[in-house]
Scaffold this motif. Structure first.
Motif, mmCIF file in Angstrom:
data_model
loop_
_atom_site.group_PDB
_atom_site.id
_atom_site.type_symbol
_atom_site.label_atom_id
_atom_site.label_comp_id
_atom_site.label_asym_id
_atom_site.label_seq_id
_atom_site.Cartn_x
_atom_site.Cartn_y
_atom_site.Cartn_z
ATOM 1 N N SER A 263 0.825 -1.204 0.000
ATOM 2 C CA SER A 263 0.000 0.000 0.000
ATOM 3 C C SER A 263 0.861 1.256 0.000
ATOM 4 C CB SER A 263 -0.966 -0.003 1.185
ATOM 5 O OG SER A 263 -0.265 -0.217 2.372
ATOM 6 N N SER A 264 2.007 1.236 0.688
ATOM 7 C CA SER A 264 2.830 2.443 0.671
ATOM 8 C C SER A 264 3.418 2.671 -0.717
ATOM 9 C CB SER A 264 3.946 2.362 1.711
ATOM 10 O OG SER A 264 4.854 1.351 1.384
ATOM 11 N N MET A 265 3.777 1.582 -1.400
ATOM 12 C CA MET A 265 4.275 1.744 -2.769
ATOM 13 C C MET A 265 3.159 2.241 -3.685
ATOM 14 S SD MET A 265 7.367 1.333 -3.729
ATOM 15 C CE MET A 265 7.701 0.545 -5.281
ATOM 16 N N ALA A 266 1.955 1.699 -3.491
ATOM 17 C CA ALA A 266 0.834 2.116 -4.334
ATOM 18 C C ALA A 266 0.588 3.613 -4.158
ATOM 19 C CB ALA A 266 -0.411 1.322 -3.982
ATOM 20 N N LEU A 267 0.583 4.058 -2.908
ATOM 21 C CA LEU A 267 0.344 5.489 -2.676
ATOM 22 C C LEU A 267 1.467 6.321 -3.282
ATOM 23 C CD1 LEU A 267 -1.360 7.699 -1.359
ATOM 24 C CD2 LEU A 267 0.153 7.558 0.609
ATOM 25 N N SER A 268 2.693 5.851 -3.085
ATOM 26 C CA SER A 268 3.836 6.585 -3.630
ATOM 27 C C SER A 268 3.714 6.726 -5.143
ATOM 28 C CB SER A 268 5.123 5.845 -3.265
ATOM 29 O OG SER A 268 6.204 6.367 -3.977
ATOM 30 N N GLY A 269 3.364 5.620 -5.815
ATOM 31 C CA GLY A 269 3.202 5.675 -7.261
ATOM 32 C C GLY A 269 2.040 6.569 -7.656
ATOM 33 N N PHE A 270 0.961 6.509 -6.858
ATOM 34 C CA PHE A 270 -0.197 7.351 -7.131
ATOM 35 C C PHE A 270 0.213 8.824 -7.094
ATOM 36 C CE2 PHE A 270 -4.026 9.688 -6.155
ATOM 37 C CZ PHE A 270 -5.017 9.037 -6.855
ATOM 38 N N VAL A 271 0.923 9.192 -6.045
ATOM 39 C CA VAL A 271 1.319 10.601 -5.895
ATOM 40 C C VAL A 271 2.287 11.002 -7.017
ATOM 41 C CG1 VAL A 271 2.439 12.249 -4.361
ATOM 42 C CG2 VAL A 271 0.898 10.541 -3.423
ATOM 43 N N CYS A 272 3.211 10.111 -7.365
ATOM 44 C CA CYS A 272 4.130 10.434 -8.471
ATOM 45 C C CYS A 272 3.363 10.578 -9.782
ATOM 46 C CB CYS A 272 5.210 9.365 -8.612
ATOM 47 S SG CYS A 272 6.383 9.388 -7.261
ATOM 48 N N GLY A 273 2.338 9.741 -9.960
ATOM 49 C CA GLY A 273 1.499 9.872 -11.142
ATOM 50 C C GLY A 273 0.798 11.216 -11.177
ATOM 51 N N VAL A 274 0.284 11.638 -10.011
ATOM 52 C CA VAL A 274 -0.363 12.952 -9.924
ATOM 53 C C VAL A 274 0.641 14.047 -10.282
ATOM 54 C CG1 VAL A 274 -1.387 14.609 -8.330
ATOM 55 C CG2 VAL A 274 -2.093 12.214 -8.253
ATOM 56 N N ALA A 275 1.875 13.878 -9.807
ATOM 57 C CA ALA A 275 2.923 14.851 -10.164
ATOM 58 C C ALA A 275 3.057 14.934 -11.680
ATOM 59 C CB ALA A 275 4.252 14.441 -9.536
ATOM 60 N N GLY A 276 3.007 13.774 -12.333
ATOM 61 C CA GLY A 276 3.090 13.766 -13.787
ATOM 62 C C GLY A 276 1.906 14.470 -14.419
ATOM 63 N N SER A 277 0.715 14.277 -13.826
ATOM 64 C CA SER A 277 -0.477 14.898 -14.413
ATOM 65 C C SER A 277 -0.355 16.423 -14.357
ATOM 66 C CB SER A 277 -1.733 14.435 -13.686
ATOM 67 O OG SER A 277 -1.924 15.172 -12.496
ATOM 68 N N LEU A 278 0.277 16.938 -13.307
ATOM 69 C CA LEU A 278 0.414 18.397 -13.205
ATOM 70 C C LEU A 278 1.250 18.949 -14.357
ATOM 71 C CD1 LEU A 278 0.958 19.030 -9.382
ATOM 72 C CD2 LEU A 278 -1.125 19.200 -10.746
ATOM 73 N N LEU A 279 2.203 18.142 -14.834
ATOM 74 C CA LEU A 279 2.994 18.599 -15.985
ATOM 75 C C LEU A 279 2.079 18.928 -17.156
ATOM 76 C CD1 LEU A 279 5.881 15.999 -15.893
ATOM 77 C CD2 LEU A 279 6.100 18.432 -15.454
ATOM 78 N N VAL A 280 1.001 18.126 -17.282
ATOM 79 C CA VAL A 280 0.082 18.336 -18.402
ATOM 80 C C VAL A 280 -0.974 19.375 -18.043
ATOM 81 C CG1 VAL A 280 -1.653 17.222 -19.840
ATOM 82 C CG2 VAL A 280 0.454 16.020 -19.272
ATOM 83 N N THR A 281 -1.662 19.144 -16.918
ATOM 84 C CA THR A 281 -2.832 19.978 -16.621
ATOM 85 C C THR A 281 -2.453 21.360 -16.107
ATOM 86 O OG1 THR A 281 -2.937 18.947 -14.454
ATOM 87 C CG2 THR A 281 -4.377 18.061 -16.144
ATOM 88 N N ALA A 282 -1.241 21.507 -15.565
ATOM 89 C CA ALA A 282 -0.875 22.810 -15.022
ATOM 90 C C ALA A 282 0.130 23.547 -15.889
ATOM 91 C CB ALA A 282 -0.319 22.667 -13.605
ATOM 92 N N SER A 283 0.723 22.876 -16.885
ATOM 93 C CA SER A 283 1.612 23.677 -17.726
ATOM 94 C C SER A 283 1.586 23.302 -19.204
ATOM 95 C CB SER A 283 3.039 23.667 -17.170
ATOM 96 O OG SER A 283 3.605 22.402 -17.254
#
Lengths: 375, 307
Positions: A263-283
Motif C-alpha cells: 500500500s505504501s508503494m501504491a500510494l507513492s506511485g499514485f502521488v508520483c502519477g499525480v505529479a506527472g499529471s500536473l505537468l500536463v494539466t498545469a503547464s
C-alpha cells in the motif's frame, strides 16, 4: 558556524552518546541554523568558483540570477510554478522511503501519469472543469499507482528487490509512453512525439497573471498536508514507519508488513502519477516524449537528502526551485549553462550527507588547536 | 548469415561497457558498498574520453588520462563514503544526477554546443582485425574487429577469476565487507580496501564510458549511456559473486541491447526493441528472486529514521 560543534570537546573520538538527553530548542535551532549555514556557504562558494571560471563576476552574476528567480512577485510565482510537480513527486517518493520501500521509479511513474492525464484530458470531455481535472488527476494517479503497486507486490510477496526493479521500470515505462506518443496516439498535426492537446476544461486556471502559476498550487498544498498527516500523525503512517525501521519488529507486534509494503508503494506511485499529471494539466497541456525531463530523479534525490521527512522535503524542494530558477537567470545574464543548478544541488546534497562528520572533524580540529595553545 | 555476423559483432560491442562496469560493480559489492552510480561514472568516462581525445589527438592517450582522472574521482568517492560516512546508496544516486548535469554543463561551457559533440579531431580507437579468424563467418564477428577495450574486458574477466581464487587483495576486499573486525585484527586496513574497491570501480566505469564514446563511435551525446549503467548493476547483482556468471549475464544484456538496435522497424517499433535489455533484466530479477534460496544482495539503502 561557531555554534556548530555538537560533540563534547573533551572526548573527541567518542561515538555519539547512546541515550541522548533531550536537547533544548535553542540547541536544536542552533544546530539547524549551523547546518543550513554550512550548506548555503558550500553552495555559494561552489557557484562562485564555477561562475568565476567562466569569466564572470560571481557576486553580480549570482545577484542577477536571484533577481530573476525571486526579484518580484511574478518572478516568484514563475519560479514556484515550475516546482509544483517536483513538490508532489518528492513527497510521493518520501512516503515510500518512510516505510522502507525505495521507489526509484518516480520518473517513469510521472511519465505514465502525464500520459494518462493527457489522454483523459484530450479524449474525454470537454466536461465541467473541476470534474475533468479530477478525472485527469485520478487517471494519472491510477497509472502511476498500478506500476508502483505491482513492483511493491513483487517485493512483498517474492522478495524482488524494489530498488532495482523500480530503477529498471523507468526505462520500460518511458519507452512505452514514447511508443504511444510517437505511434498510435500521436497528434498528426504536430511534430512527432506529442499527443493531442487537452481540452481547456482539463487545465488549471492561472492564479497569477503571466506567471504560469495555476490553481494547481492548491492540489500541491492538499497533497503536502495529506502526506504530512499520514506520515507523521496517522496510525497507518506509524505502521508504515515501523515496517521501514524494522520489519521483524513490525510483524511481531501485529502489523501486516505485506500490506504496508504494497500500500505504501501504491500510494507513492499514485502521488508520483499525480505529479506527472500536473505537468500536463498545469503547464504543458499535452504529453510529449521528454515531458518530465528528470523531475522524478530530482524528487528521489530530494526525498533522500530530506530523510523522507515531509517538512524537510518541502523546504528542500523550495530551495531547489529558487536555485534552478536562479541558474536560468544566470544563463540569461551570462553564458554559464543552467545545468549549474544540477551541479550545485549534487554538491550540496553530498555536503549535507557528510555534514555530521565534517562538523565532528571541525570540532576535533578546534580541540586540537586549543590544546596546542594551552601547552 | 550477414545479419548474424552483424548482430554478434554489435552484441560484443555492447557487451563491453556492460561487462566492464559490472566487473567494477562486483568489486564494490565485496566490500558491501555496492555502487549504484555506475551510470554517472560511465557518462563522465564517455565525456572525458572525447575531451582528452580532442586535446591529445590520440585515443589511447585519452584512455590513459581518463583512467587517471577516474582513479582520483574514485578516491574522492571512497573517502566520502568511508571517512565522511555518506551513505553509498545516496552517493551513487547523486553521482548519477551529477554525471548527467555536469557533463552537459561542461559540454556547453567548454565547447559551446548542446546535445552532441562531434568533431573530426576526435580520435577513434583502432579496430583490431585478427587475421584468418576474422574471415570465418560467425566466429569472425564475435572475435575480430573490436577495440582494445573489448579484449581488455575479457582479459579482466580471466584476471578477476584468477584473483578471486588466488589473490590476497580479493580476500582482503571480501573480508572488509564481511568481517571488518577480523581484517583489522589481522592487520589489514578496512578503510583502504573500501576505497580501493571504489577506485577500481570508477576506473572500469571510465573505460566502459570511453568505449561508448570513442570506441563504438567518435562523438559524445548527452545521456549517451542511456541506462546501461543500471543494467550493469543488475548484472553484478544477478551474478551473486560468480565472475563467469557475471560475464555470461553481461553478454546476454549486450546481445539484447544489440537486438534493440538491429531489429528492423517493420518487426517491432524501435521503442519496444530498445526496451529488450531492461525487460530481460527485470524478468531476470524476478526469476532470481523466485529461485534463490539464499538471501539476495540487497542494495545498501540508508536507514531513514530520525537520528
Amino acid at each position: 558556524m561557531t555554534a556548530a560543534p555538537t560533540t563534547n570537546p573533551t572526548e573527541p573520538a567518542a561515538p555519539a552518546p547512546a541515550p541522548p538527553e533531550r536537547p533544548g530548542w535553542r540547541a536544536v535551532a542552533g544546530r539547524q541554523a549551523a547546518a543550513i549555514g554550512y550548506t548555503v556557504v558550500i553552495g555559494l562558494v561552489l557557484a562562485s568558483v564555477l561562475i568565476y571560471s567562466q569569466g564572470y563576476a560571481p557576486f553580480a552574476t549570482i545577484q542577477s540570477g536571484l533577481q530573476y528567480a525571486v526579484g518580484d512577485p511574478t518572478q516568484v510565482a514563475r519560479t514556484f510554478a515550475w516546482g509544483l510537480p517536483l513538490y508532489v513527486a518528492a513527497l510521493g517518493v518520501a512516503i515510500a522511503f518512510r516505510s522502507g520501500m525505495f521507489n526509484i521509479g518516480a520518473e517513469g511513474q510521472m511519465y505514465a501519469g502525464a500520459l494518462a492525464a493527457a489522454l483523459t484530458g484530450a479524449y474525454l470531455g470537454p466536461l465541467f472543469s473541476p470534474a475533468h481535472l479530477l478525472l485527469c488527476t485520478l487517471a494519472a494517479g491510477l497509472a502511476g499507482g498500478l506500476i508502483a503497486a505491482g513492483l511493491g507486490w513483487l517485493r512483498a510477496a517474492w522478495g524482488v528487490d524494489e530498488v532495482l526493479s523500480t530503477l529498471l521500470s523507468n526505462y520500460i515505462v518511458i519507452l512505452f509512453c514514447a511508443y504511444l506518443a510517437i505511434g498510435p496516439l500521436r497528434d498528426t498535426t504536430r511534430q512527432s512525439g506529442t499527443t493531442k492537446e487537452v481540452a481547456d476544461t482539463a487545465r488549471f486556471g492561472e492564479l497569477v497573471p503571466r506567471s504560469g502559476l495555476t490553481t494547481a498550487v492548491f492540489v500541491v498544498v492538499v497533497v503536502a498536508i495529506v502526506i504530512w498527516w499520514l506520515s507523521e500523525r496517522s496510525v497507518l503512517g506509524y505502521r508504515w514507519r515501523m515496517t521501514g525501521e524494522s520489519p521483524a519488529f513490525a510483524s511481531s507486534v501485529g502489523i501486516d508488513v505485506f500490506k504496508a509494503r504494497v500500500s505504501s508503494m501504491a500510494l507513492s506511485g499514485f502521488v508520483c502519477g499525480v505529479a506527472g499529471s500536473l505537468l500536463v494539466t498545469a503547464s504543458q497541456g499535452r504529453f510529449w516524449t521528454e515531458i518530465a525531463s528528470g523531475i522524478g530523479w530530482d524528487g528521489v534525490l530530494i526525498a533522500l537528502v530530506a530523510r523522507s521527512r515531509p517538512v524537510a522535503t518541502v523546504i528542500w524542494v523550495s530551495v531547489y526551485c529558487v536555485m534552478r530558477s536562479a541558474a536560468r537567470g544566470i544563463e540569461q545574464a551570462s553564458e554559464v549553462p543552467s545545468e549549474l543548478s544540477l551541479v550545485l544541488i549534487s554538491a550540496i546534497i553530498i555536503a549535507a550527507a557528510a555534514q555530521a562528520r565534517v562538523f565532528h572533524q571541525f570540532a576535533q580540529l578546534r580541540h586540537r588547536l586549543g590544546s596546542l595553545r594551552r601547552s | 548469415m550477414d545479419w548474424l555476423d552483424a548482430f554478434l559483432g554489435s552484441g560484443m560491442r555492447f557487451t563491453t561497457p556492460i561487462l566492464l562496469a559490472a566487473l567494477g560493480c562486483l568489486v564494490t559489492s565485496w566490500t558491501r558498498d555496492l555502487n549504484v552510480g555506475l551510470e554517472g561514472a560511465m557518462i563522465f568516462g564517455a565525456f572525458f574520453g572525447v575531451a582528452f581525445g580532442l586535446e591529445l589527438g590520440s585515443g589511447l592517450g585519452a584512455i590513459v588520462v581518463t583512467l587517471l582522472a577516474a582513479a582520483v574521482a574514485g578516491l574522492l568517492f571512497g573517502i566520502l563514503i568511508t571517512t565522511y560516512r555518506v551513505n553509498v546508496f545516496v552517493a551513487g544516486i547523486v553521482l548519477n544526477v551529477f554525471g548527467a548535469g555536469a557533463t552537459v554543463f561542461l559540454l556547453r561551457s567548454i565547447y559551446g554546443v548542446k546535445g552532441a559533440l562531434a568533431d573530426d579531431g576526435i580520435p577513434r580507437l583502432a579496430r583490431i582485425e585478427i587475421p584468418v579468424i576474422g574471415d570465418i563467418p560467425v566466429l569472425g564477428g564475435l572475435v575480430s574487429g573490436h577495440t582494445v577495450l573489448t579484449y581488455l574486458a575479457w582479459v579482466l574477466v580471466g584476471v578477476t577469476v584468477w584473483a578471486v581464487r588466488n589473490s590476497v587483495v580479493v580476500r582482503h576486499l571480501k573480508a572488509a565487507g564481511e568481517h571488518p573486525e577480523a581484517l583489522e585484527t589481522a592487520g589489514g586496513n578496512v578503510q583502504r580496501m573500501r576505497i580501493l574497491a571504489q577506485v577500481w570501480c570508477f576506473m572500469l566505469c571510465a573505460l566502459a564510458g570511453a568505449q561508448m564514446s570513442i570506441g563504438q563511435l567518435s562523438l559524445f551525446t548527452e545521456g549517451m549511456t542511456s541506462g546501461l549503467g543500471f543494467v550493469a548493476v543488475a548484472a553484478a547483482i544477478f551474478s551473486r559473486g560468480n565472475v563467469l556468471w557475471l560475464a555470461a549475464i553481461s553478454t546476454v544484456f549486450g546481445l539484447s541491447s544489440a537486438a534493440g538496435v538491429q531489429i528492423n522497424e517493420e518487426v517491432m517499433p524501435p521503442q519496444f526493441a530498445q526496451m529488450i535489455p531492461y525487460v530481460v533484466a527485470l524478468v531476470g530479477l524476478v526469476v532470481l528472486a523466485r529461485t534463490s534460496k539464499v538471501d539476495q544482495v540487497r542494495i545498501a539503502t540508508p536507514q531513514l529514521q530520525a537520528d
